[in-house]
Design a protein around this motif. Structure first.
Motif, short mmCIF file in Angstrom:
data_model
loop_
_atom_site.label_atom_id
_atom_site.label_comp_id
_atom_site.label_asym_id
_atom_site.label_seq_id
_atom_site.Cartn_x
_atom_site.Cartn_y
_atom_site.Cartn_z
N ARG A 27 25.96 -2.45 20.00
CA ARG A 27 27.18 -2.13 20.69
C ARG A 27 26.65 -1.36 22.09
O ARG A 27 27.04 -1.44 22.88
CB ARG A 27 28.02 -1.16 19.97
N ASN B 27 31.47 -6.85 21.58
CA ASN B 27 31.79 -5.23 21.61
C ASN B 27 32.76 -4.95 20.42
O ASN B 27 32.82 -4.33 19.41
CB ASN B 27 32.15 -4.49 23.00
N LYS C 289 32.48 -3.56 16.64
CA LYS C 289 33.22 -2.33 16.25
C LYS C 289 34.06 -2.74 14.78
O LYS C 289 34.05 -1.71 13.97
CB LYS C 289 34.34 -2.15 17.08
#
Length: 188
Positions: free
Chosen positions: A130, A154, A158
């Motif tokens: 990330r 990303n 997550k």
């Protein structure tokens, strides 16, 4: 004397049997006894003094009663041995269950520990990925398509991170590190 000489009074000397019975008659004491005859019959003898000085002797064949008593005693012994045998089997089964429970508890503990270790080890490279995606997104000049792709990467990282965090929480709950707090509440 005839009964004693015939062996109907049991083992022992004839004169001793005769004197014993004469003593019962003289003392006017009630008495009773049982004899097992050679033919297998059980005879109960009861002697009771009479008010006019005589003595009443009653002879009863109680063979059926004694046979039934033996059958009941045997059935009771059989029942007791079956109860003891089943109790032993139950105790063995309980020990096996306790051992199986210990193994299951150990397996659950091992699984929880494994989940904790895995989730910790997986979180670090995901966080690093990330950070790299975030650093890459700040590099100029990226096209809109590249920016969207970095945003998708990303977002995927997550979501994966959240799922692993949830697994870590499950592991903590199963291991007993998190305790529920039970509280009452009023509904409106």
């Amino acid at each position: 004397r005839h009964n004693a000489e015939s062996g109907l009074c049991g083992p022992g000397e004839v004169e001793g049997h005769v004197q014993k019975r004469l003593n019962y008659l003289r003392s006017r004491e009630p008495h009773h006894s049982e004899r097992l005859r050679a033919d297998g019959k059980v005879i109960r003898m009861e002697g009771n003094p009479l008010p006019d000085g005589g003595f009443l002797m009653v002879f009863s064949d109680i063979t059926v009663f004694r046979d039934a008593e033996r059958v009941l005693q045997q059935a009771n012994q059989d029942l007791e041995s079956r109860v003891a045998e089943r109790t032993q089997k139950l105790e063995e089964t309980n020990q096996e269950l306790a051992h199986a429970r210990e193994l299951a508890d150990q397996a659950l503990s091992n699984k929880s520990h494994y989940l904790q270790v895995c989730s910790h080890d997986l979180l670090q490279p995901l966080e690093a990925a990330r950070l790299f995606a975030s650093a890459l997104s700040s590099q100029p000049p990226l096209t809109d398509i590249q920016q969207r792709q970095i945003g998708n990467i990303n977002e995927s990282l997550k979501v994966a991170n959240e799922m692993i965090m949830n697994l870590a929480e499950v592991a903590r709950i199963e291991s007993g590190n998190i305790k529920a707090l039970n509280e009452g509440f009023n509904s409106l």
